[in-house]
Design a protein around this motif. Structure first.
Motif, PDB file in Angstrom:
ATOM      1  N   THR A 167       0.870  -1.171   0.000  1.00 12.79           N
ATOM      2  CA  THR A 167       0.000   0.000   0.000  1.00 12.79           C
ATOM      3  C   THR A 167       0.906   1.218   0.000  1.00 12.79           C
ATOM      4  O   THR A 167       1.525   1.549   1.016  1.00 12.79           O
ATOM      5  N   LEU A 168       1.021   1.857  -1.156  1.00 14.46           N
ATOM      6  CA  LEU A 168       1.981   2.938  -1.319  1.00 14.46           C
ATOM      7  C   LEU A 168       1.540   4.183  -0.567  1.00 14.46           C
ATOM      8  O   LEU A 168       0.352   4.505  -0.499  1.00 14.46           O
ATOM      9  N   LEU A 169       2.517   4.873  -0.006  1.00 17.71           N
ATOM     10  CA  LEU A 169       2.225   6.101   0.735  1.00 17.71           C
ATOM     11  C   LEU A 169       1.528   7.114  -0.151  1.00 17.71           C
ATOM     12  O   LEU A 169       0.616   7.817   0.295  1.00 17.71           O
ATOM     13  N   ARG A 170       1.926   7.202  -1.414  1.00 12.25           N
ATOM     14  CA  ARG A 170       1.283   8.137  -2.335  1.00 12.25           C
ATOM     15  C   ARG A 170      -0.213   7.848  -2.444  1.00 12.25           C
ATOM     16  O   ARG A 170      -1.041   8.757  -2.478  1.00 12.25           O
ATOM     17  N   ASP A 171      -0.578   6.567  -2.491  1.00 12.11           N
ATOM     18  CA  ASP A 171      -1.987   6.191  -2.598  1.00 12.11           C
ATOM     19  C   ASP A 171      -2.727   6.429  -1.289  1.00 12.11           C
ATOM     20  O   ASP A 171      -3.931   6.695  -1.289  1.00 12.11           O
ATOM     21  N   ARG A 172      -2.023   6.309  -0.171  1.00  7.43           N
ATOM     22  CA  ARG A 172      -2.659   6.572   1.126  1.00  7.43           C
ATOM     23  C   ARG A 172      -2.960   8.057   1.288  1.00  7.43           C
ATOM     24  O   ARG A 172      -3.940   8.439   1.943  1.00  7.43           O
ATOM     25  N   LEU A 173      -2.122   8.897   0.717  1.00 17.29           N
ATOM     26  CA  LEU A 173      -2.335  10.336   0.820  1.00 17.29           C
ATOM     27  C   LEU A 173      -3.310  10.844  -0.231  1.00 17.29           C
ATOM     28  O   LEU A 173      -3.988  11.843  -0.019  1.00 17.29           O
TER      29      LEU A 173
END
Length: 355
Positions: A167-173
């Motif tokens: 779960t990429l940080l970019r997608d979490r943000l």
């Protein structure tokens, strides 16, 4: 890897410390930024110097001195970890920096913040006090495997696998911002026309970003009605739709911003000014555009000033020339906007659930 992969060597505002480094060190820093980008670490809004510092901190955590060391990056399995002061010493010794040992807190709070949140750097003692001097940092083993694939024929597959299994940080943000939701009619043809007629300078590239990044996120299916610049006033003009909206004939005396678009879904007109070195939508400019829009039958007008980066936005913000009740969009952080007021959107926002 995204189209916005950070490349310090290609940035116009490279810090003096980066310029002073050897070509090999510059290459290693840029390569690390590419891998961090591929691992979903959002870097687009960081300054050139902060990008450099983030890359250096991660390189230190893996005992990486050159791109050739990517294949043998160290992890916890190698019993390798560095405290924040150790990271400073490593960077100073191997990358020609002169960072003060007293700056150790910046390593934790600024340089390693995103890599730790994104899971590419691991803390040795999760439960320890944040200021515990015995806490060390090391690379995550799966990120180290991604590093090992850099520059090989298996790189693309490795990036795809990493994105699928993490779960990429970019997608979490990203949920906190606005994703692309529509495709802009004739976008490809408009972009090709801009590059062919206007060229690929910063101002023209910003116009391209407005068409390909801003409008798909915020345009509600908007149709581009006009594209122009100082050198080519009428690069594109949809006289038919202008007439249908009740506008008088658009002539060379009509003071239009760089991009005009219309959303039939909202019955909104978008006046968008692309600012590189010349003015935003100022209070006087907004008033003139209001007078023009009153002659139409649109339900509302959205006034947007677009900037390439936060630094340029900051320059014009300090000049106090951006009109209230207008919007600001920054291309390097495309999924968010700045509203030049407070009351309209005052209220609690959804909080980010961080593990």
């Amino acid at each position: 890897m995204t189209s916005e992969t950070p490349q310090l060597l290609n940035r116009s505002k490279v810090h003096k410390e980066f310029k002073a480094k050897t070509p090999e060190a510059q290459q290693t820093i840029n390569a690390m930024l590419q891998v961090l980008d591929a691992a979903g670490i959002p870097l687009g809004y960081l300054t050139g110097r902060r990008l450099e510092r983030v890359a250096l901190a991660v390189l230190a955590c893996g005992d990486i001195k050159t791109v050739g060391d990517f294949k043998k990056a160290k992890t916890k399995a190698h019993r390798y970890e560095l405290r924040t002061r150790d990271i400073i010493e490593y960077i100073n010794e191997h990358y020609g920096e002169n960072i003060s040992r007293g700056s150790y807190d910046d390593i934790r709070r600024k340089d390693l913040e995103l890599p730790v949140l994104g899971g590419v750097v691991m803390k040795s003692k999760d439960a320890a006090d944040p200021n515990n001097p015995t806490r060390g940092y090391t690379l995550d083993a799966e990120f180290a495997a991604l590093l090992a694939a850099y520059g090989t024929t298996g790189w693309s597959d490795a990036v795809e696998t990493y994105a699928r299994t993490h779960t990429l940080l970019r997608d979490r943000l990203e949920p906190l911002g606005q994703k692309k939701v529509t495709v802009i009619e004739n976008a490809e043809q408009l972009v090709e026309q801009i590059h062919t007629v206007l060229g690929t300078g910063p101002h023209n590239e910003l116009i391209v970003q407005i068409i390909t990044e801003f409008l798909p996120r915020y345009g509600y299916g908007a149709k581009v009605l006009y594209v122009g610049s100082a050198t080519e006033r009428f690069l594109y003009r949809d006289d038919t739709t202008f007439a249908e909206l009740g506008f008088p004939v658009i002539s060379r005396d009509t003071e239009l911003p760089d991009v005009v678009a219309y959303s039939s879904e909202k019955n909104w007109l978008y006046f968008i000014e692309a600012v590189h070195s010349f003015g935003p939508i100022s209070p006087a400019r907004l008033l003139k555009l209001e007078q023009l829009a009153k002659q139409s039958n649109v339900a509302g007008v959205v006034y947007v000033t677009a900037f390439l980066d936060i630094d340029t936005f900051g320059i014009w913000l300090r000049k106090k020339e951006i009109a209230w009740e207008s919007e600001v969009w920054i291309a390097e952080n495309p999924s968010h906007m700045v509203h030049m007021d407070g009351v309209k959107f005052l209220g609690p926002f959804k909080t980010l659930d961080v593990d």
